[in-house]
Motif scaffolding. Structure first.
Motif, PDB file in Angstrom:
ATOM      1  N   GLU A 145       0.874  -1.315  -0.028  1.00  0.00           N
ATOM      2  CA  GLU A 145      -0.132  -0.069   0.082  1.00  0.00           C
ATOM      3  C   GLU A 145       0.934   1.208   0.031  1.00  0.00           C
ATOM      4  O   GLU A 145       0.504   2.419  -0.797  1.00  0.00           O
ATOM      5  CB  GLU A 145      -0.865  -0.044   1.301  1.00  0.00           C
ATOM      6  CG  GLU A 145      -2.294  -0.955   1.253  1.00  0.00           C
ATOM      7  CD  GLU A 145      -3.084  -0.722   2.135  1.00  0.00           C
ATOM      8  OE1 GLU A 145      -3.429   0.447   2.756  1.00  0.00           O
ATOM      9  OE2 GLU A 145      -3.469  -1.822   3.019  1.00  0.00           O
ATOM     10  N   ARG A 146       1.763   1.125   0.878  1.00  0.00           N
ATOM     11  CA  ARG A 146       2.862   2.263   0.754  1.00  0.00           C
ATOM     12  C   ARG A 146       3.438   2.634  -0.545  1.00  0.00           C
ATOM     13  O   ARG A 146       3.550   3.595  -0.907  1.00  0.00           O
ATOM     14  CB  ARG A 146       3.855   2.363   1.864  1.00  0.00           C
ATOM     15  CG  ARG A 146       3.596   2.246   3.390  1.00  0.00           C
ATOM     16  CD  ARG A 146       4.428   2.455   4.400  1.00  0.00           C
ATOM     17  NE  ARG A 146       5.515   1.605   4.218  1.00  0.00           N
ATOM     18  CZ  ARG A 146       5.548   0.638   4.980  1.00  0.00           C
ATOM     19  NH1 ARG A 146       4.518   0.410   5.709  1.00  0.00           N
ATOM     20  NH2 ARG A 146       6.708  -0.412   4.837  1.00  0.00           N
ATOM     21  N   ASP A 147       3.881   1.519  -1.019  1.00  0.00           N
ATOM     22  CA  ASP A 147       4.504   1.682  -2.461  1.00  0.00           C
ATOM     23  C   ASP A 147       3.710   2.410  -3.403  1.00  0.00           C
ATOM     24  O   ASP A 147       3.971   2.939  -4.316  1.00  0.00           O
ATOM     25  CB  ASP A 147       4.904   0.338  -2.882  1.00  0.00           C
ATOM     26  CG  ASP A 147       6.335  -0.234  -2.089  1.00  0.00           C
ATOM     27  OD1 ASP A 147       6.683   0.477  -1.551  1.00  0.00           O
ATOM     28  OD2 ASP A 147       6.629  -1.248  -2.332  1.00  0.00           O
ATOM     29  N   ALA A 148       2.289   1.814  -3.390  1.00  0.00           N
ATOM     30  CA  ALA A 148       1.414   2.137  -4.310  1.00  0.00           C
ATOM     31  C   ALA A 148       1.090   3.767  -4.237  1.00  0.00           C
ATOM     32  O   ALA A 148       1.085   4.737  -5.201  1.00  0.00           O
ATOM     33  CB  ALA A 148       0.000   1.371  -3.984  1.00  0.00           C
ATOM     34  N   VAL A 149       1.190   4.315  -3.003  1.00  0.00           N
ATOM     35  CA  VAL A 149       1.033   5.761  -2.652  1.00  0.00           C
ATOM     36  C   VAL A 149       2.253   6.514  -3.221  1.00  0.00           C
ATOM     37  O   VAL A 149       1.995   7.485  -4.011  1.00  0.00           O
ATOM     38  CB  VAL A 149       0.674   5.907  -1.116  1.00  0.00           C
ATOM     39  CG1 VAL A 149       1.015   7.439  -0.956  1.00  0.00           C
ATOM     40  CG2 VAL A 149      -0.433   5.411  -0.670  1.00  0.00           C
ATOM     41  N   LEU A 150       3.395   5.848  -2.917  1.00  0.00           N
ATOM     42  CA  LEU A 150       4.677   6.551  -3.414  1.00  0.00           C
ATOM     43  C   LEU A 150       4.850   6.743  -4.851  1.00  0.00           C
ATOM     44  O   LEU A 150       5.005   7.513  -5.414  1.00  0.00           O
ATOM     45  CB  LEU A 150       5.991   5.650  -2.641  1.00  0.00           C
ATOM     46  CG  LEU A 150       6.317   6.440  -1.654  1.00  0.00           C
ATOM     47  CD1 LEU A 150       7.490   5.475  -0.916  1.00  0.00           C
ATOM     48  CD2 LEU A 150       7.031   7.759  -1.575  1.00  0.00           C
ATOM     49  N   ILE A 151       4.443   5.466  -5.508  1.00  0.00           N
ATOM     50  CA  ILE A 151       4.475   5.380  -6.994  1.00  0.00           C
ATOM     51  C   ILE A 151       3.632   6.534  -7.688  1.00  0.00           C
ATOM     52  O   ILE A 151       3.900   7.525  -8.478  1.00  0.00           O
ATOM     53  CB  ILE A 151       3.869   4.079  -7.845  1.00  0.00           C
ATOM     54  CG1 ILE A 151       5.087   3.213  -6.978  1.00  0.00           C
ATOM     55  CG2 ILE A 151       3.755   4.062  -9.096  1.00  0.00           C
ATOM     56  CD1 ILE A 151       4.640   1.519  -7.508  1.00  0.00           C
ATOM     57  N   ASP A 152       2.524   6.765  -6.900  1.00  0.00           N
ATOM     58  CA  ASP A 152       1.544   7.721  -7.527  1.00  0.00           C
ATOM     59  C   ASP A 152       1.899   9.161  -7.254  1.00  0.00           C
ATOM     60  O   ASP A 152       1.712  10.403  -7.896  1.00  0.00           O
ATOM     61  CB  ASP A 152      -0.045   7.732  -6.972  1.00  0.00           C
ATOM     62  CG  ASP A 152      -1.021   8.695  -7.398  1.00  0.00           C
ATOM     63  OD1 ASP A 152      -1.186   8.575  -8.620  1.00  0.00           O
ATOM     64  OD2 ASP A 152      -1.275   9.368  -6.654  1.00  0.00           O
ATOM     65  N   LEU A 153       2.770   9.463  -6.280  1.00  0.00           N
ATOM     66  CA  LEU A 153       3.400  10.630  -5.905  1.00  0.00           C
ATOM     67  C   LEU A 153       4.655  10.907  -6.910  1.00  0.00           C
ATOM     68  O   LEU A 153       4.875  12.159  -7.124  1.00  0.00           O
ATOM     69  CB  LEU A 153       3.824  10.511  -4.316  1.00  0.00           C
ATOM     70  CG  LEU A 153       2.790  10.699  -3.422  1.00  0.00           C
ATOM     71  CD1 LEU A 153       3.517  10.507  -1.875  1.00  0.00           C
ATOM     72  CD2 LEU A 153       1.899  12.249  -3.433  1.00  0.00           C
ATOM     73  N   ASP A 211       3.854  18.214  -8.401  1.00  0.00           N
ATOM     74  CA  ASP A 211       4.379  17.638  -7.480  1.00  0.00           C
ATOM     75  C   ASP A 211       3.820  18.105  -5.849  1.00  0.00           C
ATOM     76  O   ASP A 211       3.849  19.153  -5.652  1.00  0.00           O
ATOM     77  CB  ASP A 211       5.945  17.973  -7.103  1.00  0.00           C
ATOM     78  CG  ASP A 211       6.807  17.298  -6.065  1.00  0.00           C
ATOM     79  OD1 ASP A 211       6.139  16.490  -5.359  1.00  0.00           O
ATOM     80  OD2 ASP A 211       7.913  17.350  -6.122  1.00  0.00           O
ATOM     81  N   ILE A 212       3.226  17.096  -5.276  1.00  0.00           N
ATOM     82  CA  ILE A 212       2.304  17.478  -4.172  1.00  0.00           C
ATOM     83  C   ILE A 212       3.185  16.670  -2.857  1.00  0.00           C
ATOM     84  O   ILE A 212       2.736  16.963  -1.879  1.00  0.00           O
ATOM     85  CB  ILE A 212       1.117  17.077  -4.137  1.00  0.00           C
ATOM     86  CG1 ILE A 212       0.917  15.373  -4.484  1.00  0.00           C
ATOM     87  CG2 ILE A 212       0.222  17.847  -4.984  1.00  0.00           C
ATOM     88  CD1 ILE A 212      -0.642  14.881  -4.332  1.00  0.00           C
ATOM     89  N   PHE A 213       4.051  15.877  -3.246  1.00  0.00           N
ATOM     90  CA  PHE A 213       4.898  15.182  -2.076  1.00  0.00           C
ATOM     91  C   PHE A 213       5.848  16.294  -1.484  1.00  0.00           C
ATOM     92  O   PHE A 213       6.004  16.396  -0.202  1.00  0.00           O
ATOM     93  CB  PHE A 213       5.779  13.976  -3.055  1.00  0.00           C
ATOM     94  CG  PHE A 213       6.394  13.242  -1.796  1.00  0.00           C
ATOM     95  CD1 PHE A 213       5.863  12.687  -0.638  1.00  0.00           C
ATOM     96  CD2 PHE A 213       7.941  12.779  -1.991  1.00  0.00           C
ATOM     97  CE1 PHE A 213       6.369  11.816   0.275  1.00  0.00           C
ATOM     98  CE2 PHE A 213       8.309  11.792  -1.105  1.00  0.00           C
ATOM     99  CZ  PHE A 213       7.728  11.524  -0.027  1.00  0.00           C
ATOM    100  N   SER A 214       6.475  16.919  -2.350  1.00  0.00           N
ATOM    101  CA  SER A 214       7.258  18.227  -1.822  1.00  0.00           C
ATOM    102  C   SER A 214       6.548  19.412  -2.843  1.00  0.00           C
ATOM    103  O   SER A 214       6.887  19.522  -3.993  1.00  0.00           O
ATOM    104  CB  SER A 214       8.770  18.230  -2.241  1.00  0.00           C
ATOM    105  OG  SER A 214       9.473  19.393  -1.905  1.00  0.00           O
ATOM    106  N   PRO A 215       5.748  20.099  -2.303  1.00  0.00           N
ATOM    107  CA  PRO A 215       4.843  21.019  -3.250  1.00  0.00           C
ATOM    108  C   PRO A 215       5.729  21.928  -4.246  1.00  0.00           C
ATOM    109  O   PRO A 215       6.860  22.577  -3.557  1.00  0.00           O
ATOM    110  CB  PRO A 215       4.108  21.918  -2.200  1.00  0.00           C
ATOM    111  CG  PRO A 215       3.883  21.088  -0.935  1.00  0.00           C
ATOM    112  CD  PRO A 215       5.077  20.272  -0.942  1.00  0.00           C
ATOM    113  N   ALA A 216       5.403  22.119  -5.181  1.00  0.00           N
ATOM    114  CA  ALA A 216       5.928  22.985  -6.246  1.00  0.00           C
ATOM    115  C   ALA A 216       6.290  24.287  -5.852  1.00  0.00           C
ATOM    116  O   ALA A 216       7.233  25.110  -6.336  1.00  0.00           O
ATOM    117  CB  ALA A 216       5.264  22.919  -7.555  1.00  0.00           C
ATOM    118  N   ALA A 217       5.577  25.000  -4.978  1.00  0.00           N
ATOM    119  CA  ALA A 217       5.806  26.571  -4.495  1.00  0.00           C
ATOM    120  C   ALA A 217       7.120  26.529  -3.818  1.00  0.00           C
ATOM    121  O   ALA A 217       7.699  27.640  -3.806  1.00  0.00           O
ATOM    122  CB  ALA A 217       4.503  26.625  -3.646  1.00  0.00           C
TER     123      ALA A 217
END
Length: 260
Positions: A145-153, A211-217
């Motif tokens: 599940e964690r890998d699936a979330v990471l792949i999508d990010l 990028d919402i993992f490290s927001p583009a702002a």
């Protein structure tokens, strides 16, 4: 090959020789990842010698159960440069590697000619952080599940559909749990804000617009804080812009460094 850090920790590093005449390029990976993070794109920089390393806690490096920090990782990188006899290099860090690269340029300005910061942040006190929803999704116990979330990010769904993996940016699977926790704390505690305005290196900042993992702002925030810096946003890209959008990102890096 190994370098010895100031505290005796062995840091594994990898060297790929490139064409002579260009300054070597140090590549710094993301949190809880080893040098394989760069495998998909390392050849893009083959006109120069490239250096990667395994952070303490990852890969073939020692794995002490102690406090880790982004300034500490920067000092480990200096130990690698010293072991290679390299007085000055260009540095490209992505994600947590970008946080480590900030400290390299702040603490050792004479060792860093050009600086490239990818999908990164100045730290929690001033940076734009990922949402609590993302943090909760990444805290689930199930690895799949964690890998699936990471792949999508990391990647767009269309790209994933055409590239079923494996994906070298999902973390070092050999890390013990304590080392993963130490890496998470080191990245979360990063705060280079006060030092950013002292950076002397010309700086390129790259970030995916989606990028919402490290927001583009964070890209423009860094560009405004670091002297002689400018940001390039890569349309449609998520966190692993350097992999999915390598045909855009790698030439931006190479062209920037070639002009220094």
């Amino acid at each position: 090959m190994f370098a010895e850090a100031a505290d005796g920790c062995r840091i594994a590093y990898q060297l790929e020789e490139g064409a002579p005449g260009n300054l070597p390029l140090l590549l710094l990976a993301g949190q809880a990842n080893n040098h394989h993070w760069w495998d998909p794109v390392r050849a893009d920089f083959s006109l120069r010698t490239t250096i990667t390393l395994d952070y303490r806690g990852t890969g073939a490096s020692d794995r002490p159960d102690e406090i880790y920090s982004t300034p500490g990782f920067a000092e480990d990188a200096i130990a690698v440069l010293d072991a290679l006899g390299l007085a000055r290099v260009d540095v490209y860090g992505a994600s947590m590697g970008g946080r480590v690269a900030q400290w390299l340029a702040i603490l050792h300005p004479d060792r860093v000619r050009g600086l490239v910061l990818g999908c990164t942040s100045p730290g929690r006190s001033h940076g734009f952080e990922r949402s609590q929803e993302i943090r909760r999704a990444l805290s689930v116990r199930d690895q799949a599940e964690r890998d699936a979330v990471l792949i999508d990010l990391m990647y767009t769904p269309d790209w994933v559909a055409r590239h079923p993996g494996p994906y070298p940016v999902l973390g070092d699977a050999t890390m013990p749990a304590y080392a993963k926790g130490r890496h998470l704390v080191a990245s979360n505690n990063h705060d280079a804000w006060e030092g950013l305005e002292t950076i002397q290196s010309p700086t390129l900042i790259l970030h995916g617009t989606e990028d919402i993992f490290s927001p583009a702002a964070n890209a423009q925030l860094l560009a405004d804080r670091i002297p002689n810096a400018h940001a390039e946003l890569i349309g449609g890209a998520r966190h692993a812009y350097f992999h999915e959008y390598r045909e855009t990102a790698s030439p931006l890096v190479n062209n920037f460094l070639a002009e220094l």
